[in-house]
Motif scaffolding. Structure first.
Motif, PDB file in Angstrom:
ATOM      1  N   GLN A   1      -1.596 -19.242 -16.567  1.00 32.37           N
ATOM      2  CA  GLN A   1      -0.635 -18.151 -16.665  1.00 32.37           C
ATOM      3  C   GLN A   1      -0.524 -17.453 -15.313  1.00 32.37           C
ATOM      4  OE1 GLN A   1       1.004 -17.664 -19.433  1.00 32.37           O
ATOM      5  NE2 GLN A   1       2.124 -15.786 -18.992  1.00 32.37           N
ATOM      6  N   VAL A   2       0.680 -17.207 -14.864  1.00 31.69           N
ATOM      7  CA  VAL A   2       0.927 -16.537 -13.594  1.00 31.69           C
ATOM      8  C   VAL A   2       1.679 -15.242 -13.872  1.00 31.69           C
ATOM      9  CG1 VAL A   2       2.067 -16.697 -11.350  1.00 31.69           C
ATOM     10  CG2 VAL A   2       1.027 -18.729 -12.366  1.00 31.69           C
ATOM     11  N   GLN A   3       1.181 -14.171 -13.327  1.00 30.94           N
ATOM     12  CA  GLN A   3       1.883 -12.895 -13.427  1.00 30.94           C
ATOM     13  C   GLN A   3       2.452 -12.542 -12.063  1.00 30.94           C
ATOM     14  OE1 GLN A   3      -1.249 -10.393 -15.077  1.00 30.94           O
ATOM     15  NE2 GLN A   3      -0.354 -10.594 -17.115  1.00 30.94           N
ATOM     16  N   LEU A   4       3.669 -12.070 -12.061  1.00 33.51           N
ATOM     17  CA  LEU A   4       4.370 -11.757 -10.825  1.00 33.51           C
ATOM     18  C   LEU A   4       4.741 -10.276 -10.826  1.00 33.51           C
ATOM     19  CD1 LEU A   4       6.795 -14.818 -10.866  1.00 33.51           C
ATOM     20  CD2 LEU A   4       4.606 -14.637  -9.686  1.00 33.51           C
ATOM     21  N   VAL A   5       4.451  -9.619  -9.721  1.00 37.52           N
ATOM     22  CA  VAL A   5       4.750  -8.192  -9.602  1.00 37.52           C
ATOM     23  C   VAL A   5       5.559  -7.979  -8.331  1.00 37.52           C
ATOM     24  CG1 VAL A   5       3.823  -5.872  -9.423  1.00 37.52           C
ATOM     25  CG2 VAL A   5       2.654  -7.580 -10.837  1.00 37.52           C
ATOM     26  N   GLU A   6       6.782  -7.499  -8.510  1.00 44.44           N
ATOM     27  CA  GLU A   6       7.651  -7.228  -7.362  1.00 44.44           C
ATOM     28  C   GLU A   6       7.495  -5.784  -6.898  1.00 44.44           C
ATOM     29  OE1 GLU A   6      10.439  -9.697 -10.196  1.00 44.44           O
ATOM     30  OE2 GLU A   6       9.020  -8.029 -10.376  1.00 44.44           O
ATOM     31  N   SER A   7       7.779  -5.574  -5.631  1.00 44.95           N
ATOM     32  CA  SER A   7       7.809  -4.232  -5.077  1.00 44.95           C
ATOM     33  C   SER A   7       8.724  -4.231  -3.860  1.00 44.95           C
ATOM     34  CB  SER A   7       6.407  -3.758  -4.704  1.00 44.95           C
ATOM     35  OG  SER A   7       5.844  -4.605  -3.726  1.00 44.95           O
ATOM     36  N   GLY A   8       9.077  -3.041  -3.399  1.00 51.12           N
ATOM     37  CA  GLY A   8       9.843  -2.928  -2.170  1.00 51.12           C
ATOM     38  C   GLY A   8      11.308  -2.583  -2.343  1.00 51.12           C
ATOM     39  N   GLY A   9      11.770  -2.493  -3.567  1.00 53.09           N
ATOM     40  CA  GLY A   9      13.163  -2.132  -3.777  1.00 53.09           C
ATOM     41  C   GLY A   9      13.409  -0.667  -3.440  1.00 53.09           C
ATOM     42  N   GLY A  10      14.680  -0.284  -3.447  1.00 56.87           N
ATOM     43  CA  GLY A  10      15.013   1.103  -3.160  1.00 56.87           C
ATOM     44  C   GLY A  10      16.476   1.277  -2.849  1.00 56.87           C
ATOM     45  N   LEU A  11      16.792   2.449  -2.328  1.00 55.90           N
ATOM     46  CA  LEU A  11      18.160   2.802  -1.959  1.00 55.90           C
ATOM     47  C   LEU A  11      18.297   2.723  -0.447  1.00 55.90           C
ATOM     48  CD1 LEU A  11      20.979   4.024  -2.576  1.00 55.90           C
ATOM     49  CD2 LEU A  11      19.877   6.284  -2.438  1.00 55.90           C
ATOM     50  N   VAL A  12      19.331   2.033   0.018  1.00 56.85           N
ATOM     51  CA  VAL A  12      19.542   1.882   1.450  1.00 56.85           C
ATOM     52  C   VAL A  12      21.034   1.925   1.731  1.00 56.85           C
ATOM     53  CG1 VAL A  12      19.603  -0.647   1.312  1.00 56.85           C
ATOM     54  CG2 VAL A  12      18.905   0.462   3.453  1.00 56.85           C
ATOM     55  N   GLN A  13      21.390   2.370   2.908  1.00 55.27           N
ATOM     56  CA  GLN A  13      22.798   2.385   3.297  1.00 55.27           C
ATOM     57  C   GLN A  13      23.247   0.992   3.730  1.00 55.27           C
ATOM     58  OE1 GLN A  13      23.164   5.465   6.297  1.00 55.27           O
ATOM     59  NE2 GLN A  13      23.722   6.973   4.746  1.00 55.27           N
ATOM     60  N   ALA A  14      24.527   0.763   3.637  1.00 49.50           N
ATOM     61  CA  ALA A  14      25.080  -0.513   4.081  1.00 49.50           C
ATOM     62  C   ALA A  14      24.697  -0.761   5.531  1.00 49.50           C
ATOM     63  CB  ALA A  14      26.602  -0.508   3.929  1.00 49.50           C
ATOM     64  N   GLY A  15      24.305  -1.991   5.802  1.00 46.71           N
ATOM     65  CA  GLY A  15      23.835  -2.364   7.125  1.00 46.71           C
ATOM     66  C   GLY A  15      22.341  -2.234   7.301  1.00 46.71           C
ATOM     67  N   GLY A  16      21.684  -1.608   6.337  1.00 46.78           N
ATOM     68  CA  GLY A  16      20.254  -1.404   6.411  1.00 46.78           C
ATOM     69  C   GLY A  16      19.461  -2.626   5.983  1.00 46.78           C
ATOM     70  N   SER A  17      18.156  -2.470   5.906  1.00 49.78           N
ATOM     71  CA  SER A  17      17.283  -3.584   5.564  1.00 49.78           C
ATOM     72  C   SER A  17      16.207  -3.134   4.591  1.00 49.78           C
ATOM     73  CB  SER A  17      16.656  -4.170   6.819  1.00 49.78           C
ATOM     74  OG  SER A  17      15.859  -3.199   7.469  1.00 49.78           O
ATOM     75  N   LEU A  18      15.687  -4.100   3.851  1.00 55.39           N
ATOM     76  CA  LEU A  18      14.563  -3.906   2.943  1.00 55.39           C
ATOM     77  C   LEU A  18      13.739  -5.175   2.934  1.00 55.39           C
ATOM     78  CD1 LEU A  18      16.135  -2.229  -0.244  1.00 55.39           C
ATOM     79  CD2 LEU A  18      14.504  -1.170   1.323  1.00 55.39           C
ATOM     80  N   ARG A  19      12.482  -5.042   2.596  1.00 54.73           N
ATOM     81  CA  ARG A  19      11.638  -6.217   2.381  1.00 54.73           C
ATOM     82  C   ARG A  19      11.017  -6.122   0.995  1.00 54.73           C
ATOM     83  NH1 ARG A  19       6.202  -8.534   5.346  1.00 54.73           N
ATOM     84  NH2 ARG A  19       5.234  -6.803   4.213  1.00 54.73           N
ATOM     85  N   LEU A  20      11.320  -7.103   0.185  1.00 53.33           N
ATOM     86  CA  LEU A  20      10.738  -7.199  -1.145  1.00 53.33           C
ATOM     87  C   LEU A  20       9.475  -8.043  -1.090  1.00 53.33           C
ATOM     88  CD1 LEU A  20      13.935  -7.860  -3.293  1.00 53.33           C
ATOM     89  CD2 LEU A  20      12.991  -5.680  -2.492  1.00 53.33           C
ATOM     90  N   SER A  21       8.517  -7.692  -1.915  1.00 52.56           N
ATOM     91  CA  SER A  21       7.281  -8.460  -2.036  1.00 52.56           C
ATOM     92  C   SER A  21       7.093  -8.894  -3.480  1.00 52.56           C
ATOM     93  CB  SER A  21       6.078  -7.621  -1.608  1.00 52.56           C
ATOM     94  OG  SER A  21       6.176  -7.212  -0.265  1.00 52.56           O
ATOM     95  N   CYS A  22       6.474 -10.036  -3.637  1.00 51.31           N
ATOM     96  CA  CYS A  22       6.158 -10.545  -4.979  1.00 51.31           C
ATOM     97  C   CYS A  22       4.729 -11.055  -4.935  1.00 51.31           C
ATOM     98  CB  CYS A  22       7.118 -11.653  -5.379  1.00 51.31           C
ATOM     99  SG  CYS A  22       6.679 -12.478  -6.933  1.00 51.31           S
ATOM    100  N   ALA A  23       3.840 -10.352  -5.595  1.00 49.29           N
ATOM    101  CA  ALA A  23       2.441 -10.734  -5.633  1.00 49.29           C
ATOM    102  C   ALA A  23       2.164 -11.515  -6.905  1.00 49.29           C
ATOM    103  CB  ALA A  23       1.560  -9.500  -5.566  1.00 49.29           C
ATOM    104  N   ALA A  24       1.604 -12.707  -6.734  1.00 46.37           N
ATOM    105  CA  ALA A  24       1.253 -13.545  -7.877  1.00 46.37           C
ATOM    106  C   ALA A  24      -0.215 -13.349  -8.196  1.00 46.37           C
ATOM    107  CB  ALA A  24       1.533 -15.008  -7.564  1.00 46.37           C
ATOM    108  N   SER A  25      -0.492 -12.930  -9.417  1.00 43.04           N
ATOM    109  CA  SER A  25      -1.879 -12.732  -9.827  1.00 43.04           C
ATOM    110  C   SER A  25      -2.383 -14.005 -10.489  1.00 43.04           C
ATOM    111  CB  SER A  25      -1.987 -11.563 -10.796  1.00 43.04           C
ATOM    112  OG  SER A  25      -1.285 -11.858 -11.982  1.00 43.04           O
ATOM    113  N   ALA A  26      -3.658 -14.035 -10.742  1.00 38.78           N
ATOM    114  CA  ALA A  26      -4.305 -15.182 -11.374  1.00 38.78           C
ATOM    115  C   ALA A  26      -4.164 -16.429 -10.509  1.00 38.78           C
ATOM    116  CB  ALA A  26      -3.754 -15.395 -12.782  1.00 38.78           C
ATOM    117  N   ARG A  27      -4.263 -17.550 -11.108  1.00 34.67           N
ATOM    118  CA  ARG A  27      -4.253 -18.781 -10.360  1.00 34.67           C
ATOM    119  C   ARG A  27      -2.852 -19.153  -9.860  1.00 34.67           C
ATOM    120  NH1 ARG A  27      -8.230 -22.483 -11.077  1.00 34.67           N
ATOM    121  NH2 ARG A  27      -6.713 -24.175 -11.243  1.00 34.67           N
ATOM    122  N   THR A  28      -2.775 -19.528  -8.640  1.00 35.05           N
ATOM    123  CA  THR A  28      -1.503 -19.993  -8.102  1.00 35.05           C
ATOM    124  C   THR A  28      -1.524 -21.495  -7.846  1.00 35.05           C
ATOM    125  OG1 THR A  28      -2.256 -19.439  -5.882  1.00 35.05           O
ATOM    126  CG2 THR A  28      -0.908 -17.810  -7.020  1.00 35.05           C
TER     127      THR A  28
END
Length: 126
Positions: A1-28
């Motif tokens: 079983q793999v659990q995935l947890v995302e983070s890094g979202g938010g509000l940004v103006q056009a032209g801006g940048s974001l970095r999303l992360s996805c951490a996989a728990s347990a065995r990969t």
């Protein structure tokens, strides 16, 4: 079983940048492909980017090519989605997904993926 947890979202103006992360728990061990999908209000979930866990080959949707970069840190069991030049049309809930085996279907298909995160909201204002 793999659990995935995302983070890094938010509000940004056009032209801006974001970095999303996805951490996989347990065995990969046994993860074949990791992907990012997104779903805007009233629309179907669509493919954005994917990366092979072994080898690191990548694939992008035409709509994000040149602006989004998917990468992974195997030691941290984490996949990233770096987004630059964001546009209002990029507004959506972004989901991380993992496929545990290869498939005859293309990795752009949501049906390839066995595990999904809870999603993280990205809002781009004009």
């Amino acid at each position: 079983q793999v659990q995935l947890v995302e983070s890094g979202g938010g509000l940004v103006q056009a032209g801006g940048s974001l970095r999303l992360s996805c951490a996989a728990s347990a065995r990969t061990v046994g993860i074949y492909t990791m992907g990012w999908f997104r779903q805007a209000p009233g629309k179907e979930r669509e493919f954005a980017a994917a990366i092979r866990w072994s080898g690191g080959a990548t694939r992008y949707a035409d709509s994000v090519k040149g602006r989004f970069t998917i990468s992974m840190d195997n030691a941290k069991n984490t996949v990233y989605l770096q987004m630059i030049g964001l546009e209002p049309d990029d507004t959506a809930v972004y989901y991380c997904a993992a496929a545990s085996r290869g498939s005859a279907l293309p990795i752009t298909s949501r049906y390839v993926y066995d595990y999904w995160g809870q999603g993280t909201q990205v809002t781009v204002s004009s």
